[in-house]
Design a protein around this motif. Sequence first.
Motif, PDB file in Angstrom:
ATOM      1  N   LEU A 253       0.967  -1.235   0.030  1.00 22.12           N
ATOM      2  CA  LEU A 253       0.112   0.003   0.021  1.00 22.12           C
ATOM      3  C   LEU A 253       1.029   1.239  -0.019  1.00 22.12           C
ATOM      4  O   LEU A 253       1.890   1.317   0.379  1.00 22.12           O
ATOM      5  CB  LEU A 253      -1.046   0.172   1.295  1.00 22.12           C
ATOM      6  CG  LEU A 253      -1.758  -1.158   1.552  1.00 22.12           C
ATOM      7  CD1 LEU A 253      -2.519  -0.694   2.996  1.00 22.12           C
ATOM      8  CD2 LEU A 253      -2.835  -1.091   0.293  1.00 22.12           C
TER       9      LEU A 253
ATOM     10  N   GLY B  66      -2.124   6.403   3.097  1.00 21.64           N
ATOM     11  CA  GLY B  66      -3.363   6.613   2.646  1.00 21.64           C
ATOM     12  C   GLY B  66      -4.105   5.842   2.079  1.00 21.64           C
ATOM     13  O   GLY B  66      -5.608   5.748   2.003  1.00 21.64           O
ATOM     14  N   GLU B  67      -3.638   4.811   1.411  1.00 25.58           N
ATOM     15  CA  GLU B  67      -4.555   3.841   1.066  1.00 25.58           C
ATOM     16  C   GLU B  67      -5.153   2.604   1.914  1.00 25.58           C
ATOM     17  O   GLU B  67      -4.542   2.634   3.096  1.00 25.58           O
ATOM     18  CB  GLU B  67      -3.699   2.907  -0.057  1.00 25.58           C
ATOM     19  CG  GLU B  67      -3.338   3.701  -1.375  1.00 25.58           C
ATOM     20  CD  GLU B  67      -2.556   3.086  -2.324  1.00 25.58           C
ATOM     21  OE1 GLU B  67      -2.734   3.232  -3.678  1.00 25.58           O
ATOM     22  OE2 GLU B  67      -1.898   1.968  -2.110  1.00 25.58           O
ATOM     23  N   GLU B  68      -6.201   1.990   1.501  1.00 23.23           N
ATOM     24  CA  GLU B  68      -6.793   1.098   2.394  1.00 23.23           C
ATOM     25  C   GLU B  68      -6.570  -0.445   1.881  1.00 23.23           C
ATOM     26  O   GLU B  68      -6.566  -0.578   0.649  1.00 23.23           O
ATOM     27  CB  GLU B  68      -8.289   1.177   2.740  1.00 23.23           C
ATOM     28  CG  GLU B  68      -8.821   2.430   3.364  1.00 23.23           C
ATOM     29  CD  GLU B  68      -9.998   2.774   3.676  1.00 23.23           C
ATOM     30  OE1 GLU B  68     -11.070   1.923   3.088  1.00 23.23           O
ATOM     31  OE2 GLU B  68     -10.610   3.812   4.317  1.00 23.23           O
ATOM     32  N   THR B  69      -6.854  -1.451   2.806  1.00 20.51           N
ATOM     33  CA  THR B  69      -6.432  -2.688   2.404  1.00 20.51           C
ATOM     34  C   THR B  69      -7.627  -3.483   3.251  1.00 20.51           C
ATOM     35  O   THR B  69      -8.124  -2.864   4.297  1.00 20.51           O
ATOM     36  CB  THR B  69      -5.233  -3.374   2.851  1.00 20.51           C
ATOM     37  OG1 THR B  69      -5.231  -4.775   2.048  1.00 20.51           O
ATOM     38  CG2 THR B  69      -4.977  -3.459   4.278  1.00 20.51           C
TER      39      THR B  69
ATOM     40  N   ILE C 115      -1.005   0.842  10.735  1.00 17.54           N
ATOM     41  CA  ILE C 115      -2.197   0.705  10.124  1.00 17.54           C
ATOM     42  C   ILE C 115      -3.156   1.132  11.027  1.00 17.54           C
ATOM     43  O   ILE C 115      -3.170   0.684  12.208  1.00 17.54           O
ATOM     44  CB  ILE C 115      -2.453  -0.827   9.445  1.00 17.54           C
ATOM     45  CG1 ILE C 115      -1.349  -1.123   8.458  1.00 17.54           C
ATOM     46  CG2 ILE C 115      -3.734  -0.958   8.977  1.00 17.54           C
ATOM     47  CD1 ILE C 115      -1.864  -1.016   7.071  1.00 17.54           C
TER      48      ILE C 115
ATOM     49  N   VAL D 235     -10.402   0.750  10.163  1.00 19.25           N
ATOM     50  CA  VAL D 235     -11.303   1.716   9.648  1.00 19.25           C
ATOM     51  C   VAL D 235     -12.705   1.192  10.143  1.00 19.25           C
ATOM     52  O   VAL D 235     -13.644   1.893  10.536  1.00 19.25           O
ATOM     53  CB  VAL D 235     -11.238   1.859   7.974  1.00 19.25           C
ATOM     54  CG1 VAL D 235     -12.287   2.805   7.566  1.00 19.25           C
ATOM     55  CG2 VAL D 235      -9.864   2.433   7.838  1.00 19.25           C
TER      56      VAL D 235
ATOM     57  N   LYS E  47     -11.306  -3.574   7.529  1.00 22.61           N
ATOM     58  CA  LYS E  47     -10.561  -2.725   6.588  1.00 22.61           C
ATOM     59  C   LYS E  47      -9.504  -1.892   7.558  1.00 22.61           C
ATOM     60  O   LYS E  47      -9.810  -1.400   8.587  1.00 22.61           O
ATOM     61  CB  LYS E  47     -11.159  -1.467   5.724  1.00 22.61           C
ATOM     62  CG  LYS E  47     -12.164  -2.074   4.580  1.00 22.61           C
ATOM     63  CD  LYS E  47     -12.526  -1.239   3.774  1.00 22.61           C
ATOM     64  CE  LYS E  47     -13.367  -1.862   2.579  1.00 22.61           C
ATOM     65  NZ  LYS E  47     -12.699  -1.827   1.264  1.00 22.61           N
TER      66      LYS E  47
ATOM     67  N   LYS F 129      -6.226   1.275   7.183  1.00 21.24           N
ATOM     68  CA  LYS F 129      -5.943   2.391   6.472  1.00 21.24           C
ATOM     69  C   LYS F 129      -4.189   2.632   6.789  1.00 21.24           C
ATOM     70  O   LYS F 129      -3.970   2.642   7.924  1.00 21.24           O
ATOM     71  CB  LYS F 129      -6.568   3.590   6.675  1.00 21.24           C
ATOM     72  CG  LYS F 129      -6.042   4.873   5.759  1.00 21.24           C
ATOM     73  CD  LYS F 129      -6.962   6.108   6.044  1.00 21.24           C
ATOM     74  CE  LYS F 129      -6.614   7.113   5.214  1.00 21.24           C
ATOM     75  NZ  LYS F 129      -7.436   8.316   5.135  1.00 21.24           N
TER      76      LYS F 129
ATOM     77  N   VAL G 144      -1.137   4.432   7.794  1.00 25.16           N
ATOM     78  CA  VAL G 144      -0.866   5.957   8.160  1.00 25.16           C
ATOM     79  C   VAL G 144       0.618   6.184   8.236  1.00 25.16           C
ATOM     80  O   VAL G 144       1.049   7.115   8.537  1.00 25.16           O
ATOM     81  CB  VAL G 144      -1.635   6.033   9.275  1.00 25.16           C
ATOM     82  CG1 VAL G 144      -2.900   6.122   9.321  1.00 25.16           C
ATOM     83  CG2 VAL G 144      -1.115   5.025  10.269  1.00 25.16           C
TER      84      VAL G 144
END
Length: 109
Positions: free
Chosen positions: A9, A12-15, A42, A45, A76, A78, A80
């Motif tokens: 990632l 700022g992206e999510e997994t 991480i 979320v 999920k 995110k 960071v």
Amino acid sequence: EVVDEPDPLLVGEETTYVIRVTNQGTAEVGNVSLIANFSKLITPVNAENGKVEGNSVRFNVIPSLPSKETKTFRMKGKAVGIGDARVKVLMNSDILETPVTKEESTRVY
């Protein structure tokens, strides 16, 4: 089993983490509980059938898991911070003396 998709990632992206709990025994198991602890890189979320509590996710207890059955959970996270982010999942039940742990690594750039 714990897997993440996608990985790696950007910050700022999510997994999405998919957790599969399988009763490999021959008897039904009761009160199966799952807690996922996120590293500082991480942030959780949201979670299906679970609740975000700080940097952890606590899933609803499975009252009964029949022999050879599998339950699937999703959550999920995110990204960071940059680095090797880890999510550690602890599973417990009525018959376990110590929790079963699984860890998933997510690379963040």
